[in-house]
Design a protein around this motif. Structure first.
Motif, PDB file in Angstrom:
ATOM      1  N   PHE A 184      68.353  66.627 -24.867  1.00  0.00           N
ATOM      2  CA  PHE A 184      67.543  67.230 -25.920  1.00  0.00           C
ATOM      3  C   PHE A 184      67.777  68.737 -26.060  1.00  0.00           C
ATOM      4  N   GLY A 185      68.742  69.267 -25.347  1.00  0.00           N
ATOM      5  CA  GLY A 185      69.090  70.677 -25.497  1.00  0.00           C
ATOM      6  C   GLY A 185      68.253  71.596 -24.629  1.00  0.00           C
ATOM      7  N   SER A 186      68.617  72.863 -24.670  1.00  0.00           N
ATOM      8  CA  SER A 186      67.928  73.861 -23.847  1.00  0.00           C
ATOM      9  C   SER A 186      66.687  74.381 -24.568  1.00  0.00           C
ATOM     10  N   VAL A 187      65.801  74.993 -23.803  1.00  0.00           N
ATOM     11  CA  VAL A 187      64.584  75.592 -24.361  1.00  0.00           C
ATOM     12  C   VAL A 187      64.445  77.018 -23.845  1.00  0.00           C
ATOM     13  N   ASP A 188      63.699  77.833 -24.590  1.00  0.00           N
ATOM     14  CA  ASP A 188      63.489  79.225 -24.204  1.00  0.00           C
ATOM     15  C   ASP A 188      62.316  79.404 -23.259  1.00  0.00           C
ATOM     16  N   GLY A 189      61.478  78.408 -23.160  1.00  0.00           N
ATOM     17  CA  GLY A 189      60.336  78.495 -22.269  1.00  0.00           C
ATOM     18  C   GLY A 189      59.597  77.171 -22.220  1.00  0.00           C
ATOM     19  N   VAL A 190      58.732  77.052 -21.224  1.00  0.00           N
ATOM     20  CA  VAL A 190      57.948  75.830 -21.029  1.00  0.00           C
ATOM     21  C   VAL A 190      56.472  76.202 -20.999  1.00  0.00           C
ATOM     22  N   ILE A 191      55.679  75.491 -21.774  1.00  0.00           N
ATOM     23  CA  ILE A 191      54.235  75.718 -21.859  1.00  0.00           C
ATOM     24  C   ILE A 191      53.522  74.462 -21.367  1.00  0.00           C
ATOM     25  N   ALA A 192      52.549  74.631 -20.484  1.00  0.00           N
ATOM     26  CA  ALA A 192      51.720  73.513 -20.034  1.00  0.00           C
ATOM     27  C   ALA A 192      50.343  73.652 -20.659  1.00  0.00           C
ATOM     28  N   VAL A 193      49.833  72.550 -21.214  1.00  0.00           N
ATOM     29  CA  VAL A 193      48.510  72.533 -21.840  1.00  0.00           C
ATOM     30  C   VAL A 193      47.731  71.349 -21.291  1.00  0.00           C
ATOM     31  N   ASN A 194      46.548  71.616 -20.738  1.00  0.00           N
ATOM     32  CA  ASN A 194      45.716  70.551 -20.189  1.00  0.00           C
ATOM     33  C   ASN A 194      44.876  69.890 -21.271  1.00  0.00           C
ATOM     34  N   SER A 195      44.599  68.609 -21.101  1.00  0.00           N
ATOM     35  CA  SER A 195      43.794  67.878 -22.081  1.00  0.00           C
ATOM     36  C   SER A 195      42.362  68.393 -22.143  1.00  0.00           C
ATOM     37  N   THR A 196      41.902  69.069 -21.099  1.00  0.00           N
ATOM     38  CA  THR A 196      40.552  69.640 -21.127  1.00  0.00           C
ATOM     39  C   THR A 196      40.418  70.703 -22.214  1.00  0.00           C
ATOM     40  N   LEU A 197      41.521  71.372 -22.553  1.00  0.00           N
ATOM     41  CA  LEU A 197      41.491  72.357 -23.633  1.00  0.00           C
ATOM     42  C   LEU A 197      41.246  71.670 -24.968  1.00  0.00           C
ATOM     43  N   LEU A 198      41.829  70.495 -25.136  1.00  0.00           N
ATOM     44  CA  LEU A 198      41.620  69.716 -26.354  1.00  0.00           C
ATOM     45  C   LEU A 198      40.137  69.389 -26.525  1.00  0.00           C
ATOM     46  N   GLU A 199      39.504  69.051 -25.429  1.00  0.00           N
ATOM     47  CA  GLU A 199      38.074  68.733 -25.455  1.00  0.00           C
ATOM     48  C   GLU A 199      37.252  69.965 -25.858  1.00  0.00           C
ATOM     49  N   LYS A 200      37.607  71.133 -25.321  1.00  0.00           N
ATOM     50  CA  LYS A 200      36.863  72.358 -25.638  1.00  0.00           C
ATOM     51  C   LYS A 200      37.040  72.769 -27.096  1.00  0.00           C
ATOM     52  N   ILE A 201      38.248  72.609 -27.604  1.00  0.00           N
ATOM     53  CA  ILE A 201      38.495  72.928 -29.012  1.00  0.00           C
ATOM     54  C   ILE A 201      37.692  71.993 -29.904  1.00  0.00           C
ATOM     55  N   THR A 202      37.671  70.722 -29.544  1.00  0.00           N
ATOM     56  CA  THR A 202      36.916  69.741 -30.322  1.00  0.00           C
ATOM     57  C   THR A 202      35.426  70.069 -30.314  1.00  0.00           C
ATOM     58  N   ALA A 203      34.924  70.519 -29.178  1.00  0.00           N
ATOM     59  CA  ALA A 203      33.516  70.906 -29.092  1.00  0.00           C
ATOM     60  C   ALA A 203      33.229  72.102 -29.992  1.00  0.00           C
ATOM     61  N   THR A 204      34.183  73.035 -30.067  1.00  0.00           N
ATOM     62  CA  THR A 204      33.990  74.234 -30.874  1.00  0.00           C
ATOM     63  C   THR A 204      33.905  73.914 -32.365  1.00  0.00           C
ATOM     64  N   VAL A 205      34.695  72.934 -32.819  1.00  0.00           N
ATOM     65  CA  VAL A 205      34.692  72.574 -34.245  1.00  0.00           C
ATOM     66  C   VAL A 205      33.672  71.490 -34.562  1.00  0.00           C
ATOM     67  N   GLY A 206      32.908  71.051 -33.548  1.00  0.00           N
ATOM     68  CA  GLY A 206      31.844  70.078 -33.798  1.00  0.00           C
ATOM     69  C   GLY A 206      32.300  68.643 -33.866  1.00  0.00           C
ATOM     70  N   GLY A 207      33.344  68.292 -33.108  1.00  0.00           N
ATOM     71  CA  GLY A 207      33.855  66.922 -33.129  1.00  0.00           C
ATOM     72  C   GLY A 207      35.058  66.791 -34.040  1.00  0.00           C
ATOM     73  N   VAL A 208      35.669  65.617 -34.022  1.00  0.00           N
ATOM     74  CA  VAL A 208      36.867  65.394 -34.837  1.00  0.00           C
ATOM     75  C   VAL A 208      36.726  64.061 -35.574  1.00  0.00           C
ATOM     76  N   GLN A 209      37.061  64.095 -36.852  1.00  0.00           N
ATOM     77  CA  GLN A 209      37.007  62.896 -37.687  1.00  0.00           C
ATOM     78  C   GLN A 209      38.399  62.310 -37.815  1.00  0.00           C
ATOM     79  N   LEU A 210      38.590  61.090 -37.308  1.00  0.00           N
ATOM     80  CA  LEU A 210      39.880  60.416 -37.385  1.00  0.00           C
ATOM     81  C   LEU A 210      39.812  59.328 -38.443  1.00  0.00           C
ATOM     82  N   ALA A 211      40.893  59.205 -39.203  1.00  0.00           N
ATOM     83  CA  ALA A 211      40.910  58.272 -40.326  1.00  0.00           C
ATOM     84  C   ALA A 211      40.698  56.831 -39.871  1.00  0.00           C
TER      85      ALA A 211
END
Length: 692
Positions: free
Chosen positions: A385-412
Motif C-alpha cells: 500500500f506504499g509508504s506513509v509520512d506518519g502514523v496516527i492512533a485514535v482510540n474508539s473512546t474518542l468517538l464516544e466523546k465526540i458523539t456525546a458532544t453532538v448529542g448522539g448520532v443518527q444513522l440511516a
C-alpha cells in the motif's frame, strides 16, 4: 441612612484623610472586587496545575509534585499567561506600595486600575472565543498601562515627594512594565486566534469545493500569518518574564508578596511549556501538506481489547492531505491489508499464543508509540500500500466523546438516534455479528464517520480545540513519524507517546490482550508500589498488581437489551466475545534499566521473564482470569541507582486503560514517611526528600 457607631467612626476617619489617600483606598477596594470577579472567571481557580502539596499520613513532611519538562495538557488553550497578567496588575495596589503621595501617584493608580479592567475584559473575551473584542481590549490595556509606566518613571525621579523607598518604586515600575508587555503578547495572541478562527470557519466549505474539483486558497498557507503573530507574542512574554524575574518581592507589602511571586512563577511556567511549541510552530503547515502532499496511516484502536498503545487495531484509515485539505480518505478492514502480506513475519514476543504470523493488526506491540508506529508503517508498505509520512492512533473512546458532544448520532439504518454511551458497544455488536456480511464487516464505521462529520462542522471552534487537546492529554490520539520535522511537532504538543526518560524511579504497567475478546472493558488493575529506602540510598520496590474480572449480570443484561433494541442477533458465543469470556493478559512491567528482580509471589518465579527495551528493564508474564475472579502478583526488585537526598518517581498510564493512579508508599530505614495516591502521567514527577 443610619450607621452603627463603629461605621460612623470609620466614615469620619476616612473624611479626615487627604483626597489622594481616599481615592487610592477606593481604588484598592475596587481592585479587590475585580479580583473576585476574575477569580470566578478563571479556569481552575487558584491552584497551579501539577504543582501541589499533599500531607502524608505518617508525618508532617510534605511531598511535592513538580512539573516535568514535558508540556502539560491544555495550558495554551486556557491562556494561563493572561491569568498571570491579571495577578501582576492586581498586585499593583499602588497605594499600598507608595503610601500617601501627590497627584502623580493618584494618576498612576487610576491608569493601573483602568488597565485592570481592560485586561479582565480582554481575558474573558478570549476565553469566550470573541477574539476581535479581546484584541481591542488588549490594545486599550496597553495604552493605559503605558500611562501608568510613564507616571512611574516620574515617581522614580521624584523620590523626595514620596514617603517611600526607591526600591518600592522600582518594583512597582517593573510590574507595570511587565503587565504592559503581557497585554501586548495577549493582543498578538488574540489577533492570531482571530485569523485562525476565520480560516477554520471557511475550511469545511472550501474542503467541499476541493472535493468537487475547484481550486481554492491553500489552508496551510493561511496558518503561516497567525503563527508569526504567536511567535511575536511569545517574544513579548519572554521580555515580561525578564522584568518580573528582576522584581524584588520583599520590597512589596507583605500581603502582596505571595501573589506577585505566584504570578512570576506562572509566567515562567507558561514559557517553559510554550518554548517547545514555538520552535515547531512554523512546521505546522508542512504537517498539512504545504510543501509536499502528505499521506497518513490512521490506526483505529479498541481499548476493550487492550494493546500497548491503546487497543486492538480492527480498522485503519488512509488520509491524503495537500495544502491543508483532504484529497482522499478511506477506511479499510485491517484484515484486508494483512491479506496482502506476501512474506511470513514472526509475531512479536508473547503474540505467538494467538497468531503464527505478524500483521498490521498486531503492529502496536510496544508501549513506545514511535516504535509501534514504525512497525505499522513497515507492515503497511510490505502489504503493497506504499509508504506513509506518519502514523496516527485514535482510540474508539474518542468517538464516544465526540458523539456525546453532538448529542448522539443518527444513522440511516436505524429509526432512532444512537446515544454516545451505547455507540461503542453497538459497533462491536454489528461488527462481531457480521450484520453487513463477512466481506464488509466495517461498513458501519464509514456510516458513523459520515454522520458525525456533518455535526462536527456545527460545533464551536473552541469546543473542537478542547476535544482535540484533551484527546492528546489522555493519549486517545497519538502521532509519530520517521520525518524528524514532523516528529518534533508531535513531541512538542505531547502526542508522540514516547516512553519517559528519568534518572529517578519509574513504573509503567502495560497490558496486552491475548484472549481474542473484549473482556478488558470489565477488567481492572489495582496497583500498589512500596519503595523502601535504606541507609546509603539503595531502594527496593515492592509492586502489587491485583487484577479483577468484573463481568456481571448487569453487563450481560445491557448487551441483551441493546441487541434487542436495534434488532441484532445475539448468541452465547457473541456474549463470550463481548466480555463474558476469560481474560488472558500479557503484562510487561517497565522499570529503570538495570533493575534486579529479587522475588515473585502469586505466580511461579520462572514464568517471569526479565528483558530490556528502549532504555528500560521490563518484567514479562501472563495472567488468565475467569469472570468474577481476581488474581494478585507481587514483584520485588532492587533499583540500580541510589537516592541519597531526594527520591523521585514518574509513573505512566497506558492509553486506553482506565487506571490513572496507584497507591504509593515510601519508607526510610523501615519507617513509613509517605502513603497516598499518586497520579500517573509524564507531566508529574513525584519528589520526596529522604534526608532531614
Amino acid at each position: 441612612m443610619k450607621h452603627s457607631p463603629k461605621r460612623l467612626i470609620d466614615l469620619r476617619k476616612r473624611a479626615s484623610q487627604p483626597l489622594v489617600v481616599q481615592r487610592a483606598e477606593k481604588m484598592r477596594r475596587n481592585i479587590l472586587r475585580l479580583k473576585k470577579v476574575s477569580a470566578r472567571s478563571s479556569v481552575g481557580g487558584n491552584q497551579r496545575p501539577f504543582d501541589f502539596r499533599r500531607k502524608n499520613k505518617s508525618t508532617e513532611t510534605d511531598s511535592v509534585y513538580l512539573p516535568a519538562k514535558k508540556n502539560s495538557g491544555g495550558e495554551l488553550g486556557k491562556l494561563k499567561i493572561i491569568s498571570a497578567a491579571l495577578v501582576c496588575v492586581f498586585a499593583l495596589n499602588l497605594a499600598g506600595i507608595f503610601g500617601s503621595g501627590k497627584q502623580v501617584l493618584e494618576k498612576t493608580v487610576a491608569s493601573a486600575f483602568s488597565g485592570i479592567g481592560d485586561l479582565i475584559v480582554a481575558a474573558e473575551s478570549f476565553a469566550a472565543g470573541d477574539f476581535v473584542k479581546s484584541e481591542s481590549r488588549f490594545a486599550e490595556a496597553i495604552t493605559v498601562l503605558q500611562a501608568a509606566e510613564e507616571n512611574l518613571l516620574i515617581l522614580g525621579g521624584a523620590g523626595a515627594i514620596l514617603e517611600t523607598q526607591p526600591e518600592k518604586v522600582q518594583a512597582g515600575s517593573r510590574l507595570v512594565s511587565a503587565a504592559k508587555l503581557l497585554a501586548s503578547g495577549g493582543e498578538k495572541f488574540a489577533e492570531a486566534a482571530n485569523k485562525f478562527s476565520l480560516a477554520l470557519k471557511t475550511w469545511n466549505v472550501r474542503q467541499q469545493a476541493v472535493t468537487a474539483g475547484y481550486a481554492v486558497e491553500s489552508f496551510s498557507s493561511q496558518l503561516k500569518q497567525p503563527s508569526t503573530g504567536i511567535l511575536s507574542g511569545l517574544s513579548d512574554l519572554e521580555s515580561a518574564a525578564a522584568l518580573l524575574n528582576l522584581v524584588q518581592t520583599d520590597a512589596l507589602p507583605v500581603e502582596l508578596q505571595t501573589k506577585v511571586s505566584r504570578a512570576i512563577d506562572e509566567v515562567n511556567y507558561f514559557l517553559e511549556i510554550s518554548r517547545p511549541l514555538a520552535k515547531v510552530l512554523p512546521e505546522i503547515p508542512n504537517l498539512l501538506g504545504d510543501k509536499i502532499p502528505r499521506r497518513y496511516l490512521i490506526l483505529f484502536q479498541n481499548p476493550d481489547e487492550l494493546r500497548p498503545t491503546g487497543g486492538f487495531i480492527g480498522s485503519v484509515g488512509i488520509l491524503d492531505l495537500n495544502d491543508g485539505f483532504a484529497q482522499k480518505f478511506e477506511i479499510k478492514d485491517v484484515y484486508e491489508i494483512d491479506g496482502q502480506l506476501k512474506k511470513h513475519l514472526n509475531p512479536p514476543e508473547g503474540f505467538g499464543f494467538i497468531t503464527g504470523s505478524w500483521g498490521l493488526r498486531d503492529a502496536n506491540y510496544h508501549p513506545d508509540f514511535p516504535t509501534s508506529a514504525e512497525a505499522a508503517s513497515f507492515l503497511f508498505e510490505e502489504a503493497g500500500f506504499g509508504s506513509v509520512d506518519g502514523v496516527i492512533a485514535v482510540n474508539s473512546t474518542l468517538l464516544e466523546k465526540i458523539t456525546a458532544t453532538v448529542g448522539g448520532v443518527q444513522l440511516a439504518r436505524f429509526g432512532e438516534k444512537v446515544e454516545a454511551a451505547d455507540l461503542n458497544l453497538l459497533l462491536e455488536l454489528i461488527i462481531e455479528a457480521k450484520v453487513d456480511g463477512a466481506a464488509n464487516p466495517k461498513l458501519i464505521l464509514a456510516e458513523v464517520w459520515e454522520a458525525l462529520r456533518n455535526n462536527l462542522g456545527k460545533l464551536p471552534q473552541r469546543t473542537l480545540v478542547e476535544i482535540a487537546w484533551q484527546a492528546i492529554v489522555e493519549k486517545e490520539v497519538q502521532f509519530a513519524s520517521s520525518n524528524p520535522d514532523l516528529l518534533k511537532i508531535a513531541t512538542a504538543i505531547g502526542a508522540a507517546g514516547q516512553l519517559a526518560t528519568t534518572n529517578g524511579d519509574y513504573l509503567f504497567v502495560v497490558n496486552t490482550a491475548l484472549s481474542g475478546n473484549k473482556s478488558d472493558q470489565f477488567c481492572q488493575n489495582e496497583i500498589t508500589q512500596t519503595s523502601e529506602i535504606a541507609t546509603g540510598g539503595t531502594v527496593v520496590d515492592e509492586l502489587k498488581i491485583l487484577r479483577r474480572h468484573d463481568w456481571s449480570v448487569a453487563a450481560e443484561k445491557r448487551i441483551e437489551n441493546l441487541a434487542k433494541k436495534f434488532g441484532i442477533p445475539l448468541s452465547d458465543n457473541l456474549k463470550e466475545i463481548l466480555g463474558r469470556g476469560r481474560n488472558i493478559d500479557l503484562l510487561k512491567v517497565f522499570v529503570p534499566i538495570g533493575s534486579e528482580l529479587i522475588s515473585v509471589e502469586g505466580i511461579p518465579r520462572e514464568s517471569v521473564e526479565v528483558k530490556e527495551s528502549n532504555g528500560k528493564t521490563y518484567f514479562m508474564f501472563s495472567l488468565t482470569i475467569q469472570p468474577k475472579f481476581s488474581r494478585e502478583v507481587i514483584l520485588r526488585y532492587k533499583l540500580p541507582q541510589k537516592f541519597e537526598e531526594n527520591y523521585s518517581f514518574i509513573g505512566e498510564f497506558q492509553s486506553g486503560d482506565s487506571v490513572r493512579e496507584i497507591e504509593k508508599i515510601v519508607k526510610k530505614d523501615g519507617a513509613k514517611i509517605f502513603e497516598g495516591a499518586v497520579i500517573l502521567g509524564t507531566e508529574r514527577t513525584f519528589v520526596f526528600p529522604v534526608t532531614k
